[in-house]
Design a protein around this motif. Structure first.
Motif, PDB file in Angstrom:
ATOM      1  N   THR A   1      10.881  43.771  -4.090  1.00 42.31           N
ATOM      2  CA  THR A   1      11.203  44.352  -5.395  1.00 42.31           C
ATOM      3  C   THR A   1      10.010  45.176  -5.852  1.00 42.31           C
ATOM      4  N   LEU A   2      10.281  46.406  -6.270  1.00 45.85           N
ATOM      5  CA  LEU A   2       9.233  47.247  -6.817  1.00 45.85           C
ATOM      6  C   LEU A   2       9.290  47.202  -8.341  1.00 45.85           C
ATOM      7  N   TYR A   3       8.155  46.915  -8.943  1.00 43.92           N
ATOM      8  CA  TYR A   3       8.001  47.064 -10.382  1.00 43.92           C
ATOM      9  C   TYR A   3       7.477  48.480 -10.617  1.00 43.92           C
ATOM     10  N   ASN A   4       8.109  49.210 -11.520  1.00 40.48           N
ATOM     11  CA  ASN A   4       7.741  50.618 -11.650  1.00 40.48           C
ATOM     12  C   ASN A   4       7.892  51.116 -13.077  1.00 40.48           C
ATOM     13  N   HIS A   5       7.288  52.261 -13.326  1.00 41.66           N
ATOM     14  CA  HIS A   5       7.402  52.919 -14.631  1.00 41.66           C
ATOM     15  C   HIS A   5       6.965  54.364 -14.483  1.00 41.66           C
ATOM     16  N   GLY A   6       7.547  55.218 -15.301  1.00 43.30           N
ATOM     17  CA  GLY A   6       7.152  56.614 -15.349  1.00 43.30           C
ATOM     18  C   GLY A   6       6.766  57.017 -16.751  1.00 43.30           C
ATOM     19  N   GLY A   7       6.139  58.171 -16.866  1.00 45.49           N
ATOM     20  CA  GLY A   7       5.752  58.670 -18.175  1.00 45.49           C
ATOM     21  C   GLY A   7       5.891  60.177 -18.238  1.00 45.49           C
TER      22      GLY A   7
ATOM     23  N   THR B   1       5.241  66.638 -22.837  1.00 42.88           N
ATOM     24  CA  THR B   1       5.663  68.016 -22.585  1.00 42.88           C
ATOM     25  C   THR B   1       4.840  68.679 -21.489  1.00 42.88           C
ATOM     26  N   ASP B   2       3.629  68.177 -21.253  1.00 44.36           N
ATOM     27  CA  ASP B   2       2.720  68.829 -20.311  1.00 44.36           C
ATOM     28  C   ASP B   2       1.952  67.843 -19.432  1.00 44.36           C
ATOM     29  N   PHE B   3       2.419  66.614 -19.370  1.00 44.28           N
ATOM     30  CA  PHE B   3       1.849  65.600 -18.481  1.00 44.28           C
ATOM     31  C   PHE B   3       2.981  64.742 -17.931  1.00 44.28           C
ATOM     32  N   GLN B   4       2.822  64.244 -16.713  1.00 40.40           N
ATOM     33  CA  GLN B   4       3.724  63.220 -16.183  1.00 40.40           C
ATOM     34  C   GLN B   4       2.923  62.236 -15.351  1.00 40.40           C
ATOM     35  N   SER B   5       3.490  61.037 -15.209  1.00 37.49           N
ATOM     36  CA  SER B   5       2.818  59.971 -14.461  1.00 37.49           C
ATOM     37  C   SER B   5       3.855  59.038 -13.872  1.00 37.49           C
ATOM     38  N   GLN B   6       3.464  58.337 -12.805  1.00 32.43           N
ATOM     39  CA  GLN B   6       4.358  57.375 -12.154  1.00 32.43           C
ATOM     40  C   GLN B   6       3.527  56.259 -11.541  1.00 32.43           C
TER      41      GLN B   6
END
Length: 376
Positions: free
Chosen positions: A328-334, A337-342
């Motif tokens: 199982t992968l625990y995950n999150h993104g963000g 308007t001008d930034f992203q993350s994972q």
């Protein structure tokens, strides 16, 4: 004495060359246990950044609960050509939420909040009185996204049947009835914690430092303005151009002095990886607290994009959960308007990764990375 200096210089050059060669030859384990060289991964990332036109990337890979690869590639500002360094700070966007969830769990161990007690009893909110169901919302509902709240009342248009103006509080369903992703719920919980612990919202970063940052040995994580950010904050980019916005995601009330648990965090991959390693190992939490935090809570509907596109079937307290064949992968993104993350990690294999980019191409990069890492 003069003969020693050239010999010492030669020695340092040899050592430096060996270290550089060692870094290039380092082996990185992928999710399926296959292996690649560090150089191969760097080449892949460079190609992705070029094809997706990503100005800057901060990334860390974790094997066996240890960082085996960390890079800061590209520019903090493409206009000035200021290059990223290990000190560069990115906007984490919604990757703020898992870190805050950990803080809440730590606080619950102290008795600073009871996770099942309705937040209304701690701190009523007059603006939410328009729907009395809000009085049943507790911290577990917030952290597992089952409050029934919208993400943000200012951004998300209410259903026409509710007949409410944009910006007016509303609820989509009863608390606990299902998945409703809400940054607004996190904001309410932060205000409750500030009230319970007798902090101003501008002071909650001090509590975060005490409960999370220092115990986990994380040097640079900031929810509110810090002088370190003056020199090291990365610029966001929109359509290949520098965005001169100074802080956060632009919510109506947000500023650099207000603790924003839903998206105000500033950090980079190396620092965030220390938090992920703590999550893999259950560091800093009692065994029962750790178990409560990471068990499945809210079911994500099959009709949801989070299910269809990301494979998320449940939400724990702070992380989405994606079941795979043997793990199982625990995950999150963000996203701003001008930034992203994972980020994603396995507590079973103690494998994971996290990255930040200063543009809105992180989702596309993440899809490529999941294929490259053989996540299936």
């Amino acid at each position: 004495m003069n003969r020693i200096i050239p010999i010492l210089c030669l020695f340092l050059i040899v050592v430096s060359c060996k270290e550089q060669k060692s870094e290039l030859d380092a082996t990185i384990r992928l999710f399926d246990n296959s292996e690649i060289s560090s150089a191969h991964l760097t080449d892949f990332l460079t190609q992705q950044m070029d094809s997706l036109e990503i100005p800057g990337l901060s990334i860390a890979i974790i094997n066996d609960a240890k960082v085996v690869y960390k890079k800061n590639i590209g520019y903090a500002n493409i206009d000035t050509k200021k290059e990223l360094t290990e000190n560069s700070m990115f906007e984490a966007a919604s990757l703020s939420k898992p870190v805050f969830a950990y803080m809440v769990m730590k606080l619950s161990e102290r008795g600073g909040i009871v996770l099942t007690r309705p937040l209304h009893y701690y701190l009523p909110d007059p603006l939410m009185e328009v729907d009395q169901r809000y009085k049943n919302v507790n911290a577990i509902h917030v952290l597992s996204h089952s409050t029934g709240f919208p993400n943000w009342r200012w951004h998300d248009k209410a259903p026409d049947s509710l007949n409410v103006k944009r910006g007016t509080f509303y609820m989509l369903q009863n608390p606990g009835d299902g998945f409703t992703y809400s940054g607004e719920g996190y904001d309410y919980l932060a205000r409750v914690i500030a009230s319970n612990t007798e902090h101003k919202m501008s002071e909650l970063d001090n509590l975060f430092e005490e409960l999370v940052q220092k115990p986990l040995g994380i040097e640079h994580m900031y929810f509110t303005w810090d002088e370190y950010l003056y020199e090291h904050k990365v610029y966001g980019h929109i359509d290949g151009k520098v965005n001169n916005r100074n802080w956060g995601s632009g919510l109506p009330y947000q500023n650099s002095y207000k603790f924003s648990p839903s998206g105000g965090l500033h950090t980079n991959a190396e620092n965030y990886a220390k938090f992920l390693i703590a999550m893999m190992n259950g560091k800093g939490l009692l065994p029962e607290t750790y178990k409560e935090m990471l068990k499945p809570r809210t079911v994500v509907k099959r009709s949801s994009n989070r299910y269809k596109e990301d494979g998320n079937t449940h939400w724990s307290l702070g992380f989405a959960m994606t079941p795979l064949k043997n793990d199982t992968l625990y995950n999150h993104g963000g996203t701003h308007t001008d930034f992203q993350s994972q980020t994603a990690f396995s507590k079973k294999s103690k494998w994971g990764y996290v990255f930040f980019v200063n543009c809105k191409k992180g989702d596309e990069l993440n899809q490529s990375l999941k294929q490259f890492f053989n996540i299936q």
